[in-house]
Design an enzyme around this catalytic site. Structure first.
Site, PDB file in Angstrom:
ATOM      1  N   LYS A 192       0.835  -1.213   0.000  1.00 36.24           N
ATOM      2  CA  LYS A 192       0.000   0.000   0.000  1.00 36.24           C
ATOM      3  C   LYS A 192       0.859   1.248   0.000  1.00 36.24           C
ATOM      4  O   LYS A 192       0.493   2.256  -0.595  1.00 36.24           O
ATOM      5  CB  LYS A 192      -0.967   0.005   1.185  1.00 36.24           C
TER       6      LYS A 192
ATOM      7  N   LYS B 197      -4.204  -9.888  -6.565  1.00 37.20           N
ATOM      8  CA  LYS B 197      -5.390 -10.151  -5.733  1.00 37.20           C
ATOM      9  C   LYS B 197      -6.583  -9.297  -6.167  1.00 37.20           C
ATOM     10  O   LYS B 197      -6.415  -8.118  -6.458  1.00 37.20           O
ATOM     11  CB  LYS B 197      -5.030  -9.826  -4.274  1.00 37.20           C
TER      12      LYS B 197
ATOM     13  N   LYS C 157     -10.912  -4.428  -3.679  1.00 36.77           N
ATOM     14  CA  LYS C 157     -11.947  -3.413  -3.772  1.00 36.77           C
ATOM     15  C   LYS C 157     -11.358  -2.015  -3.901  1.00 36.77           C
ATOM     16  O   LYS C 157     -12.068  -1.079  -4.237  1.00 36.77           O
ATOM     17  CB  LYS C 157     -12.849  -3.505  -2.563  1.00 36.77           C
TER      18      LYS C 157
HETATM   19  P1  ATP Z   1      -8.167  -4.019  -0.006  1.00 36.26           P
HETATM   20  O1  ATP Z   1      -8.458  -4.861  -1.194  1.00 36.26           O
HETATM   21  O2  ATP Z   1      -8.614  -2.618  -0.126  1.00 36.26           O
HETATM   22  O3  ATP Z   1      -6.824  -4.201   0.561  1.00 36.26           O
HETATM   23  P2  ATP Z   1      -9.502  -5.971   1.470  1.00 36.26           P
HETATM   24  O4  ATP Z   1     -10.735  -6.321   0.718  1.00 36.26           O
HETATM   25  O5  ATP Z   1      -8.355  -6.889   1.436  1.00 36.26           O
HETATM   26  O6  ATP Z   1      -9.122  -4.499   1.105  1.00 36.26           O
HETATM   27  P3  ATP Z   1     -11.017  -6.166   3.905  1.00 36.26           P
HETATM   28  O7  ATP Z   1     -12.260  -5.681   3.359  1.00 36.26           O
HETATM   29  O8  ATP Z   1     -10.811  -5.744   5.296  1.00 36.26           O
HETATM   30  O9  ATP Z   1      -9.802  -5.723   3.019  1.00 36.26           O
HETATM   31  O10 ATP Z   1     -10.956  -7.732   3.797  1.00 36.26           O
HETATM   32  C1  ATP Z   1     -11.932  -8.479   4.445  1.00 36.26           C
HETATM   33  C2  ATP Z   1     -11.635  -9.924   4.328  1.00 36.26           C
HETATM   34  O11 ATP Z   1     -11.716 -10.338   2.956  1.00 36.26           O
HETATM   35  C3  ATP Z   1     -10.260 -10.342   4.827  1.00 36.26           C
HETATM   36  O12 ATP Z   1     -10.394 -11.522   5.589  1.00 36.26           O
HETATM   37  C4  ATP Z   1      -9.484 -10.617   3.561  1.00 36.26           C
HETATM   38  O13 ATP Z   1      -8.489 -11.568   3.764  1.00 36.26           O
HETATM   39  C5  ATP Z   1     -10.572 -11.125   2.627  1.00 36.26           C
HETATM   40  N1  ATP Z   1     -10.225 -10.880   1.218  1.00 36.26           N
HETATM   41  C6  ATP Z   1     -10.023  -9.686   0.633  1.00 36.26           C
HETATM   42  N2  ATP Z   1      -9.726  -9.828  -0.673  1.00 36.26           N
HETATM   43  C7  ATP Z   1      -9.738 -11.164  -0.927  1.00 36.26           C
HETATM   44  C8  ATP Z   1      -9.500 -11.964  -2.095  1.00 36.26           C
HETATM   45  N3  ATP Z   1      -9.203 -11.411  -3.255  1.00 36.26           N
HETATM   46  N4  ATP Z   1      -9.615 -13.314  -1.984  1.00 36.26           N
HETATM   47  C9  ATP Z   1      -9.940 -13.899  -0.807  1.00 36.26           C
HETATM   48  N5  ATP Z   1     -10.156 -13.199   0.331  1.00 36.26           N
HETATM   49  C10 ATP Z   1     -10.067 -11.851   0.287  1.00 36.26           C
END
Ligand code: ATP
Ligand code: LTN
Length: 332
Positions: free
Chosen positions: A115, A197, A200
């Site tokens: 980040k 990955k 969002k």
């Molecule tokens: P950013 O993508 O902005 O870093 P994020 O989606 O990883 O945000 P959170 O919304 O806090 O952050 O994630 C919530 C949960 O979703 C966490 O347990 C994370 O590990 C899971 N997660 C996020 N993206 C993925 C993905 N692409 N595949 C599987 N699990 C995910």
């Protein structure tokens, strides 16, 4: 004895299929299978402000996530659902845990490294210390298990190190938690760049499916998802990463094994496979969206969050009082 399961999601950007498969769906499944356990789930709004947020949007997304959790099938009677910033002990314990975390440990966190590279200027100090707050979110409630996606594994390891360090110095106090990472779907990849990955926070929305996407958008995004020119349905993440990701999504949504999907589609074209996958996603997400629409306007959601705040708040208050006593903070 029942176990306590704790997890959270940051209200930044929209919820994606990655969040659903990696975290929310897993949580719902655990709840079905573990009848004696307690489930604490929160919206991590304090984590969201580690990067700049527009206030009205942050508040809207916070409620959206709470409603989505329920719409995805959480049992409201068995879930302590709350908003992180409404329980001030998270930040209080976060500071104490920062005082038990080393700079070198935080410098090694890959989420921070990724980040901060993207932002290059104006990186906040809270983005750096964020894992100590995350540790507080978990240790405050003596979580036994924390269901998360793969990307959070490193933060969970740090949480365990911090808990052990604290327990060794002050005497046993925190439960040392274990991560629960799904076998299939722990890392859903971007539909356009399958080596990245699904996120969002991405600026281009073709790479992810939002839980709020309508039928047309879901179908369009799956149709244009990157695959390869081998024209063979096969699970090979190295040579066919785009297709492997779609197979993983399909298996996870349908609760099937990867091998079962491969077998079913081994003689199909990519087009047929994608059409069926898109339909399966529509069949999953549209009913969730309907339930979300009912919940978001309801008094019920507010009542559930008030109740969550009361239960989590009481637990947190007691834990912090004991924690301060242990450390020698305050008069008694
Ligand atoms: P950013 O993508 O902005 O870093 P994020 O989606 O990883 O945000 P959170 O919304 O806090 O952050 O994630 C919530 C949960 O979703 C966490 O347990 C994370 O590990 C899971 N997660 C996020 N993206 C993925 C993905 N692409 N595949 C599987 N699990 C995910
Ligand atoms: N750091 C996580 C979100 C998060 C979390 C937590 C997950 C904050 N606190 C406690 C599990 C338990 C993320 O960025 N996805």
């Amino acid at each position: 004895m029942g176990k306590r399961i704790v997890s959270g999601i940051k209200p930044t950007g929209t919820l994606t299929l990655g969040n659903y498969i990696g975290a929310i769906k897993q949580f719902v499944k655990l709840q079905k299978n573990r009848k004696e356990d307690e489930f604490f789930l929160f919206v991590a709004d304090m984590h969201a402000i580690t990067t700049r947020q527009v206030p009205a949007e942050l508040r809207k997304r916070t409620l959206d996530i709470a409603a989505m959790y329920l719409a995805c099938g959480l049992e409201k009677e068995r879930t302590v659902l709350f908003i992180q910033s409404e329980i001030k002990e998270h930040v209080e314990l976060g500071y104490i845990l920062q005082s038990n975390t080393y700079m070198g440990e935080l410098e090694r966190m890959t989420q921070y490294k990724d980040k901060s590279i993207k932002q290059d200027t104006s990186i906040t100090s809270s983005l750096f210390t964020y894992p100590a707050l995350m540790a507080a979110d978990i240790l405050l409630y003596d979580a036994d298990y924390v269901p998360v996606g793969e990307d959070q594994k490193q933060h969970l390891e740090l949480t365990r190190d911090i808990a052990n360090r604290f327990n060794n110095f002050y005497g046993d106090f925190f439960t040392v938690p274990e991560p629960l990472i799904p076998e299939v779907g722990a890392r859903i990849m971007d539909l356009q760049e399958p080596n990245k990955k699904m996120s969002k926070s991405d600026e281009f929305d073709k790479g992810y499916i939002s839980l709020f996407d309508d039928e047309a958008a879901i179908k369009r995004k799956i149709r244009s998802a990157v695959t390869d020119s081998l024209a063979k349905i096969n699970y090979d993440p190295i040579n066919q990463p785009g297709l492997a990701n779609l197979i993983t999504i399909f298996a996870s949504i349908k609760d099937l094994e990867i091998a079962q999907i491969v077998e079913k589609y081994q003689n199909s074209t990519y087009q047929t496979f994608k059409e069926d996958l898109a339909q399966a996603l529509v069949d999953t997400l549209i009913p969730i969206q309907k339930r979300y629409q009912e919940l978001i306007k309801s008094q019920e959601l507010q009542d559930i969050l008030d109740q969550g705040k009361a239960i989590a708040g009481e637990y947190a208050f007691k834990k912090m009082r004991k924690c301060k006593q242990k450390i020698g903070l305050g008069r008694k």
